[in-house]
Design a protein around this motif. Structure first.
Motif, PDB file in Angstrom:
ATOM      1  N   LYS A 133       8.579   1.606   9.514  1.00 42.84           N
ATOM      2  CA  LYS A 133       9.871   1.950   9.869  1.00 42.84           C
ATOM      3  C   LYS A 133      10.663   0.663   9.727  1.00 42.84           C
ATOM      4  N   SER A 134      12.096   1.011   9.652  1.00 40.34           N
ATOM      5  CA  SER A 134      12.923  -0.146   9.419  1.00 40.34           C
ATOM      6  C   SER A 134      12.716  -1.356  10.531  1.00 40.34           C
ATOM      7  N   ASP A 135      12.862  -0.801  11.749  1.00 45.26           N
ATOM      8  CA  ASP A 135      12.738  -1.793  12.857  1.00 45.26           C
ATOM      9  C   ASP A 135      11.377  -2.173  13.321  1.00 45.26           C
ATOM     10  N   SER A 136      10.369  -2.130  12.150  1.00 50.27           N
ATOM     11  CA  SER A 136       9.246  -2.498  12.533  1.00 50.27           C
ATOM     12  C   SER A 136       9.084  -4.016  12.362  1.00 50.27           C
ATOM     13  N   ASP A 137       8.235  -4.728  13.298  1.00 46.20           N
ATOM     14  CA  ASP A 137       7.819  -6.255  12.985  1.00 46.20           C
ATOM     15  C   ASP A 137       6.866  -6.546  12.238  1.00 46.20           C
ATOM     16  N   VAL A 138       6.078  -5.463  11.839  1.00 49.08           N
ATOM     17  CA  VAL A 138       4.731  -5.520  10.926  1.00 49.08           C
ATOM     18  C   VAL A 138       5.184  -6.111   9.649  1.00 49.08           C
ATOM     19  N   THR A 139       4.425  -7.206   9.172  1.00 54.23           N
ATOM     20  CA  THR A 139       4.736  -8.070   7.913  1.00 54.23           C
ATOM     21  C   THR A 139       3.604  -7.951   7.004  1.00 54.23           C
ATOM     22  N   SER A 140       2.494  -7.463   7.637  1.00 54.12           N
ATOM     23  CA  SER A 140       1.067  -7.504   6.346  1.00 54.12           C
ATOM     24  C   SER A 140       0.158  -6.702   6.954  1.00 54.12           C
ATOM     25  N   LEU A 141      -1.031  -6.693   6.210  1.00 57.16           N
ATOM     26  CA  LEU A 141      -2.045  -5.895   6.310  1.00 57.16           C
ATOM     27  C   LEU A 141      -2.737  -6.329   7.454  1.00 57.16           C
ATOM     28  N   LEU A 142      -3.005  -7.674   7.680  1.00 61.31           N
ATOM     29  CA  LEU A 142      -3.698  -8.253   8.797  1.00 61.31           C
ATOM     30  C   LEU A 142      -2.959  -7.707  10.094  1.00 61.31           C
ATOM     31  N   GLU A 143      -1.908  -7.873  10.315  1.00 61.79           N
ATOM     32  CA  GLU A 143      -1.244  -7.430  11.534  1.00 61.79           C
ATOM     33  C   GLU A 143      -1.324  -5.935  12.091  1.00 61.79           C
ATOM     34  N   LEU A 144      -2.048  -5.356  10.616  1.00 57.93           N
ATOM     35  CA  LEU A 144      -2.390  -3.803  11.193  1.00 57.93           C
ATOM     36  C   LEU A 144      -3.803  -3.616  11.897  1.00 57.93           C
ATOM     37  N   GLU A 145      -4.505  -4.732  11.979  1.00 58.87           N
ATOM     38  CA  GLU A 145      -5.718  -4.430  12.773  1.00 58.87           C
ATOM     39  C   GLU A 145      -5.549  -3.876  14.003  1.00 58.87           C
ATOM     40  N   ASN A 146      -6.613  -3.140  14.470  1.00 61.89           N
ATOM     41  CA  ASN A 146      -6.539  -2.224  15.737  1.00 61.89           C
ATOM     42  C   ASN A 146      -5.036  -1.264  16.082  1.00 61.89           C
ATOM     43  N   LYS A 147      -4.534  -1.280  14.807  1.00 58.17           N
ATOM     44  CA  LYS A 147      -3.295  -0.280  14.839  1.00 58.17           C
ATOM     45  C   LYS A 147      -3.475   1.036  14.027  1.00 58.17           C
ATOM     46  N   LYS A 148      -2.556   1.964  14.334  1.00 55.12           N
ATOM     47  CA  LYS A 148      -2.784   3.240  13.222  1.00 55.12           C
ATOM     48  C   LYS A 148      -2.178   3.352  11.884  1.00 55.12           C
ATOM     49  N   VAL A 149      -3.109   3.528  11.047  1.00 52.49           N
ATOM     50  CA  VAL A 149      -2.227   3.621   9.515  1.00 52.49           C
ATOM     51  C   VAL A 149      -2.563   4.932   8.963  1.00 52.49           C
ATOM     52  N   ILE A 150      -1.404   5.412   8.409  1.00 48.81           N
ATOM     53  CA  ILE A 150      -1.426   6.829   7.688  1.00 48.81           C
ATOM     54  C   ILE A 150      -2.012   6.620   6.286  1.00 48.81           C
ATOM     55  N   ILE A 151      -2.676   7.464   5.949  1.00 50.08           N
ATOM     56  CA  ILE A 151      -3.036   7.566   4.599  1.00 50.08           C
ATOM     57  C   ILE A 151      -3.356   8.960   4.038  1.00 50.08           C
ATOM     58  N   VAL A 152      -3.389   9.368   2.879  1.00 50.25           N
ATOM     59  CA  VAL A 152      -3.560  10.661   2.084  1.00 50.25           C
ATOM     60  C   VAL A 152      -5.026  10.741   1.980  1.00 50.25           C
ATOM     61  N   PHE A 153      -5.607  11.702   2.466  1.00 47.16           N
ATOM     62  CA  PHE A 153      -7.256  12.073   2.073  1.00 47.16           C
ATOM     63  C   PHE A 153      -7.478  12.133   0.692  1.00 47.16           C
ATOM     64  N   GLY A 154      -8.607  11.264   0.114  1.00 48.91           N
ATOM     65  CA  GLY A 154      -9.000  11.332  -1.113  1.00 48.91           C
ATOM     66  C   GLY A 154      -8.453  10.249  -2.043  1.00 48.91           C
ATOM     67  N   SER A 155      -7.449   9.468  -1.335  1.00 51.02           N
ATOM     68  CA  SER A 155      -6.766   8.480  -2.074  1.00 51.02           C
ATOM     69  C   SER A 155      -7.680   7.342  -2.213  1.00 51.02           C
ATOM     70  N   THR A 156      -7.381   6.508  -3.044  1.00 50.03           N
ATOM     71  CA  THR A 156      -7.928   5.114  -3.078  1.00 50.03           C
ATOM     72  C   THR A 156      -7.851   4.186  -2.051  1.00 50.03           C
ATOM     73  N   VAL A 157      -6.764   4.446  -1.438  1.00 49.57           N
ATOM     74  CA  VAL A 157      -6.246   3.562  -0.119  1.00 49.57           C
ATOM     75  C   VAL A 157      -7.370   4.072   0.792  1.00 49.57           C
ATOM     76  N   GLU A 158      -7.641   5.342   1.241  1.00 45.67           N
ATOM     77  CA  GLU A 158      -8.396   5.865   2.120  1.00 45.67           C
ATOM     78  C   GLU A 158      -9.918   5.024   1.854  1.00 45.67           C
ATOM     79  N   LYS A 159     -10.363   4.980   0.799  1.00 45.41           N
ATOM     80  CA  LYS A 159     -11.902   4.509   0.283  1.00 45.41           C
ATOM     81  C   LYS A 159     -11.641   3.005   0.593  1.00 45.41           C
ATOM     82  N   GLU A 160     -10.473   2.462   0.182  1.00 45.91           N
ATOM     83  CA  GLU A 160     -10.431   1.053   0.396  1.00 45.91           C
ATOM     84  C   GLU A 160     -10.293   0.528   1.775  1.00 45.91           C
ATOM     85  N   LEU A 161      -9.551   1.129   2.696  1.00 49.38           N
ATOM     86  CA  LEU A 161      -9.288   0.904   4.013  1.00 49.38           C
ATOM     87  C   LEU A 161     -10.699   0.985   4.787  1.00 49.38           C
TER      88      LEU A 161
END
Ligand code: GLU
Length: 260
Positions: A133-161
């Motif tokens: 969201k535009s008001d988010s402070d997140v700037t990188s993947l590392l900062e998403l540790e222990n946070k919730k991330v949305i993906i679409v099932f069956g995508s390469t992102v799901e597999k990699e994460l």
């Protein structure tokens, strides 16, 4: 009598040769498509700007237009096409169960998928990116540790994460519109997907932003059943893609759908 026998023998040889030749032709995917005179393509209906449905309920998007180019070249008519809706998690099954002749659906070539499918040459390269969201402070993947991330099932992102970032809490959705809506409703801290797909949703929406870093290379290609009988079809589609890459048609389509 001998003459008659020879004549019958010759006739039988001709008939048998004819049958044998026909069998080869019928088994071949490209010939089969030409024989039924229609191309059945699995496309997305939820993934702008690649595959979606317009106001008039017509399939549209970059992948849909690519299917039209292929039908025009193979069958001489871009309308000789049946579109079958596929999503990220069912597209492989739609192909292996022979419901479709090919899938053109933002699908990346990966070594795992190459075990069960064949692919054309790539026609576009995307990269995984983070949208927040535009008001988010997140700037990188590392900062998403222990946070919730949305993906679409069956995508390469799901597999990699799942295999590379075990501390992320994955919130999965079946479709991109549902995933995007969930991010906007604050159901997670970020959404990760291919940049060109995220851009399709973020365009004209100031409530979200896409972070600049890309985490992968996603070579999009047309997918086929893994079968020796697919080879002539793959060769034909590769020739069409090469021509369209060289004569600027693919570039024109990218410009039309705002893909870079
Ligand atoms: N290109 C990625 C994949 O093949 C994501 C796009 C999609 O979900 O279709 O999984």
């Amino acid at each position: 009598m001998i003459k008659k026998f020879c004549y019958i023998l010759l006739l039988m040889v001709f008939i048998l040769c004819g049958c044998a030749k026909k069998e080869v032709v019928v088994n071949d995917q490209l010939s089969l498509i030409k024989e039924k005179d229609v191309l059945i393509v699995g496309v997305k209906v939820d993934t702008p700007p690649f595959g979606f449905v317009d106001k008039n309920n017509k399939n549209t998007g970059f992948d849909v237009e690519l299917a039209k180019i292929i039908a025009e070249k193979i069958l001489g008519d871009s309308k000789k096409l049946i579109f079958v809706p596929v999503n990220t998690s069912n597209r492989i099954m739609k192909l292996t169960s022979a419901e479709v002749d090919m899938v053109i659906a933002t699908m990346s070539i990966t070594p795992q998928r190459q075990i069960i499918l064949d692919f054309s040459i790539p026609y576009h390269t995307a990269g995984q990116a983070i949208m927040v969201k535009s008001d988010s402070d997140v700037t990188s993947l590392l900062e998403l540790e222990n946070k919730k991330v949305i993906i679409v099932f069956g995508s390469t992102v799901e597999k990699e994460l799942r295999s590379n970032v075990p501390n992320i809490k994955i919130v999965g959705y079946k479709s991109y519109p549902d995933a995007f809506a969930a991010l906007k409703q604050g159901k997670a801290d970020a959404m990760i997907a291919d940049d060109t797909i995220l851009m399709g949703f973020a365009i004209n929406d100031p409530s979200v932003k896409i972070l600049p870093k890309r985490y992968s290379k996603e070579p999009y290609a047309v997918a086929f059943r893994k079968d020796p009988m697919s080879q002539s079809l793959i060769d034909e589609v590769n020739a069409i893609l090469m021509e369209s890459l060289n004569n600027g048609k693919i570039k024109q389509l990218k410009d039309r759908y705002g893909i870079n």
